[in-house]
Design a protein around this motif. Structure first.
Motif, PDB file in Angstrom:
ATOM      1  N   PRO A 237       0.817  -1.230   0.000  1.00 10.92           N
ATOM      2  CA  PRO A 237       0.000   0.000   0.000  1.00 10.92           C
ATOM      3  C   PRO A 237       0.844   1.270   0.000  1.00 10.92           C
ATOM      4  O   PRO A 237       0.446   2.276  -0.586  1.00 10.92           O
ATOM      5  CB  PRO A 237      -0.814  -0.132   1.300  1.00 10.92           C
ATOM      6  CG  PRO A 237      -0.838  -1.582   1.616  1.00 10.92           C
ATOM      7  CD  PRO A 237       0.477  -2.104   1.142  1.00 10.92           C
ATOM      8  N   VAL A 238       2.018   1.233   0.650  1.00  9.76           N
ATOM      9  CA  VAL A 238       2.879   2.410   0.656  1.00  9.76           C
ATOM     10  C   VAL A 238       3.370   2.718  -0.753  1.00  9.76           C
ATOM     11  O   VAL A 238       3.395   3.877  -1.193  1.00  9.76           O
ATOM     12  CB  VAL A 238       4.070   2.194   1.613  1.00  9.76           C
ATOM     13  CG1 VAL A 238       5.001   3.387   1.580  1.00  9.76           C
ATOM     14  CG2 VAL A 238       3.571   1.952   3.029  1.00  9.76           C
ATOM     15  N   GLN A 239       3.771   1.657  -1.484  1.00 13.22           N
ATOM     16  CA  GLN A 239       4.205   1.859  -2.860  1.00 13.22           C
ATOM     17  C   GLN A 239       3.070   2.395  -3.716  1.00 13.22           C
ATOM     18  O   GLN A 239       3.259   3.298  -4.546  1.00 13.22           O
ATOM     19  CB  GLN A 239       4.724   0.527  -3.436  1.00 13.22           C
ATOM     20  CG  GLN A 239       5.222   0.614  -4.866  1.00 13.22           C
ATOM     21  CD  GLN A 239       6.427   1.503  -5.005  1.00 13.22           C
ATOM     22  OE1 GLN A 239       7.305   1.499  -4.154  1.00 13.22           O
ATOM     23  NE2 GLN A 239       6.490   2.281  -6.069  1.00 13.22           N
TER      24      GLN A 239
ATOM     25  N   GLY B 125      -7.069  10.633   2.391  1.00 11.82           N
ATOM     26  CA  GLY B 125      -7.964  10.590   3.539  1.00 11.82           C
ATOM     27  C   GLY B 125      -7.488   9.590   4.589  1.00 11.82           C
ATOM     28  O   GLY B 125      -6.471   8.917   4.424  1.00 11.82           O
ATOM     29  N   ALA B 126      -8.213   9.507   5.680  1.00 13.86           N
ATOM     30  CA  ALA B 126      -7.829   8.631   6.797  1.00 13.86           C
ATOM     31  C   ALA B 126      -8.788   7.456   6.991  1.00 13.86           C
ATOM     32  O   ALA B 126      -8.553   6.629   7.868  1.00 13.86           O
ATOM     33  CB  ALA B 126      -7.756   9.445   8.095  1.00 13.86           C
TER      34      ALA B 126
ATOM     35  N   LEU C  63       0.416   8.410   7.209  1.00 17.51           N
ATOM     36  CA  LEU C  63       1.146   8.650   5.970  1.00 17.51           C
ATOM     37  C   LEU C  63       0.265   9.345   4.944  1.00 17.51           C
ATOM     38  O   LEU C  63       0.695  10.290   4.274  1.00 17.51           O
ATOM     39  CB  LEU C  63       1.668   7.322   5.413  1.00 17.51           C
ATOM     40  CG  LEU C  63       2.366   7.380   4.042  1.00 17.51           C
ATOM     41  CD1 LEU C  63       3.596   8.285   4.107  1.00 17.51           C
ATOM     42  CD2 LEU C  63       2.738   6.000   3.568  1.00 17.51           C
ATOM     43  N   GLY C  64      -0.988   8.885   4.840  1.00 22.10           N
ATOM     44  CA  GLY C  64      -1.904   9.531   3.906  1.00 22.10           C
ATOM     45  C   GLY C  64      -2.159  10.980   4.268  1.00 22.10           C
ATOM     46  O   GLY C  64      -2.246  11.840   3.387  1.00 22.10           O
ATOM     47  N   GLY C  65      -2.267  11.267   5.580  1.00 21.50           N
ATOM     48  CA  GLY C  65      -2.447  12.665   5.995  1.00 21.50           C
ATOM     49  C   GLY C  65      -1.264  13.532   5.613  1.00 21.50           C
ATOM     50  O   GLY C  65      -1.432  14.659   5.128  1.00 21.50           O
ATOM     51  N   SER C  66      -0.057  13.008   5.815  1.00 20.03           N
ATOM     52  CA  SER C  66       1.148  13.768   5.441  1.00 20.03           C
ATOM     53  C   SER C  66       1.206  13.990   3.935  1.00 20.03           C
ATOM     54  O   SER C  66       1.525  15.091   3.469  1.00 20.03           O
ATOM     55  CB  SER C  66       2.404  13.030   5.918  1.00 20.03           C
ATOM     56  OG  SER C  66       2.402  12.872   7.316  1.00 20.03           O
ATOM     57  N   LEU C  67       0.883  12.942   3.165  1.00 18.97           N
ATOM     58  CA  LEU C  67       0.886  13.091   1.706  1.00 18.97           C
ATOM     59  C   LEU C  67      -0.200  14.063   1.250  1.00 18.97           C
ATOM     60  O   LEU C  67       0.015  14.828   0.292  1.00 18.97           O
ATOM     61  CB  LEU C  67       0.680  11.727   1.047  1.00 18.97           C
ATOM     62  CG  LEU C  67       1.838  10.731   1.185  1.00 18.97           C
ATOM     63  CD1 LEU C  67       1.469   9.397   0.562  1.00 18.97           C
ATOM     64  CD2 LEU C  67       3.114  11.271   0.539  1.00 18.97           C
ATOM     65  N   ASP C  68      -1.335  14.056   1.921  1.00 17.57           N
ATOM     66  CA  ASP C  68      -2.401  15.011   1.563  1.00 17.57           C
ATOM     67  C   ASP C  68      -1.935  16.450   1.770  1.00 17.57           C
ATOM     68  O   ASP C  68      -2.230  17.336   0.957  1.00 17.57           O
ATOM     69  CB  ASP C  68      -3.655  14.740   2.390  1.00 17.57           C
ATOM     70  CG  ASP C  68      -4.368  13.472   1.953  1.00 17.57           C
ATOM     71  OD1 ASP C  68      -4.062  12.989   0.847  1.00 17.57           O
ATOM     72  OD2 ASP C  68      -5.214  12.970   2.718  1.00 17.57           O
TER      73      ASP C  68
END
Length: 454
Positions: A189-191, A210-211, A221-226
């Motif tokens: 999922p990270v990739q 989103g979370a 991680l998704g929050g940081s990428l957002d």
């Protein structure tokens, strides 16, 4: 040494985690193997000692200490009981193993020493033979010493050690393979999120991770990428906005330069006319440079430090010069009203000109008979009003007046991109000011610019 280890270390996170898991498992299995084999060795030794004591107790039943001298009675299994057995009484050797070469061999010497101590104990000789002594009660000080070869026990211990090492190797291989598979599946999922973030960031997409429906770590991680995607989209939007604003602001001086060159090339000009054309071209070039400097400086200051203190400018000279440039022939009557001879605002000259330019240009463009510009101090700063007697702003368009790229009438004969007023408001807000439209003004259009005072 460190550079070599750094080069040999895996470059992927999956490889590093697998190596850490393998190393940890190897250390744990080595410790468990050592402890297990020590316990097995101790257990086998205890078994050997128990066997020797049982044999000594069986031999003790054949020793008679009731008479004046201790003696060994003959039994049916005498040959079996005498195997690897020494019997001592009153300091004399009553019986020794028939297989022992002579009383002076090492085993006999150790057996004699153990009998002389008159206590129960066990010892190993050359790591291959185990001896145990058993003192007998009575007045003749009889002691029985038995011996046992440790070969079978050592063979069992070696077999167990080999089996445990083989099991350790299999477990390490399984640990490494399963760790790589598990880590690879966990990092998949990270990739996927990385690829999506790269794709979305390249085009400034509004898609976000989103979370919801994510584990806690992936949600963080998704929050940081957002957040990063929002910044990238903001940068891309600002870049497009800056490009549009530069194009819009540079269009007017470029048009003046093109018109001036076309006029100068239309027919031969006198030296005075040529000099005048050069002056107007130079003025247009300076205007273009000022526009570029103002917009780029504003973008740089907002990118580096949004709290930087701007310069100060007297509004009246700037308004006088701009009105003269916009209406050089006086075709549109322009009036400048001021209650004081100097009115300073907290903004650099180039930025102030970029704020006022779209308002004055629109007023001169759409006015029927005149434009009135006023500058006065207020309780909170300085207010500049720009009023014209033109057709005004359509009521349905008031809400979109400061929206970039929107125009009330694209067929009004004026070549505009709908960026002037949004740019003026954004630049005014960058120094703590505001650009507003007065919807209650019914005789044309009225705009106000509120800027902080010096």
């Amino acid at each position: 040494m460190k550079p070599l280890l750094r080069r040999l270390a895996p470059r992927t996170l999956r490889g590093r985690l697998s190596l850490v898991a393998l190393t940890t498992a190897a250390l744990i299995m080595t410790l468990l193997t050592v402890v297990f084999n020590l316990a097995i060795t101790r257990h086998l030794r205890a078994q050997a000692d128990a066997e020797l004591r049982n044999r000594a107790e069986a031999v003790a039943t054949t020793v008679d200490t009731s008479g004046s001298r201790a003696r060994v009675r003959e039994t049916v299994n005498d040959q079996l009981l005498d195997t690897n057995v020494w019997i001592y009484a009153d300091g004399r050797l009553l019986e020794r193993p028939s297989a022992t070469p002579s009383p002076g061999d090492r085993l006999s010497a150790v057996a004699g020493d153990m009998a002389g101590t008159r206590r129960e104990r066990c010892t190993s000789v050359a790591g291959s033979v185990r001896l145990c002594s058993l003192p007998m009660p009575g007045s003749h000080a009889a002691t029985i010493v038995t011996a046992l070869s440790l070969g079978p026990y050592r063979s069992s211990a070696d077999a167990l050690l080999t089996a445990s090492l083989g099991l350790d190797a299999v477990m390490l291989v399984c640990t490494y393979v399963l760790t790589r598979l598990s880590v690879g599946r966990a990092l998949r999922p990270v990739q996927s999120m990385t690829d999506q973030a790269t794709q979305w960031g390249a085009v400034g997409s509004e898609e976000r991770f989103g979370a919801e429906h994510h584990p806690v770590e992936l949600a963080r991680l998704g929050g940081s990428l957002d957040v990063l995607l929002d910044r990238i989209r903001s940068v891309l939007r600002h870049e497009r906005q800056l490009t549009g604003e530069l194009s819009h602001e540079l269009r007017t001086p470029l048009t003046r330069m093109v018109v001036e060159l076309d006029w100068w090339r239309a027919r031969p000009r006198s030296e005075a006319e040529t000099w005048s054309s050069h002056q107007r071209l130079a003025e247009a070039a300076r205007t273009m440079r000022g526009i570029c400097d103002a917009l780029l400086e504003d973008a740089r200051e907002r990118a580096l430090d949004a709290t930087s203190v701007p310069g100060t400018t007297d509004v009246l000279p700037v308004l006088t010069r701009m009105l003269a440039d916009l209406d050089p022939t006086g075709a549109v009557g322009t009036t400048l009203e001021a209650e004081e001879s100097t009115v300073y605002v907290a903004a650099p000259p180039a930025l102030l000109e970029r704020i006022l330019s779209p308002l004055l240009a629109n007023a001169v463009r759409y006015a029927r008979a005149g434009v009135t510009v006023s500058a006065r101090r207020t309780a909170d700063g300085v207010r500049v009003g720009v009023t014209d007697d033109g057709p005004g702003v359509p009521e349905h368009f008031v809400g979109d007046l400061f929206t970039p790229g929107r125009r009330a009438d694209r067929d009004d004969g004026h070549d505009g991109a709908g960026l002037g007023l949004p740019l003026a408001r954004r630049l005014a807000r960058s120094v703590g000011g505001e650009v507003s439209f007065d919807p209650g003004w019914t005789h044309g259009a009225r705009f106000t610019v509120d800027l902080p005072a010096r």
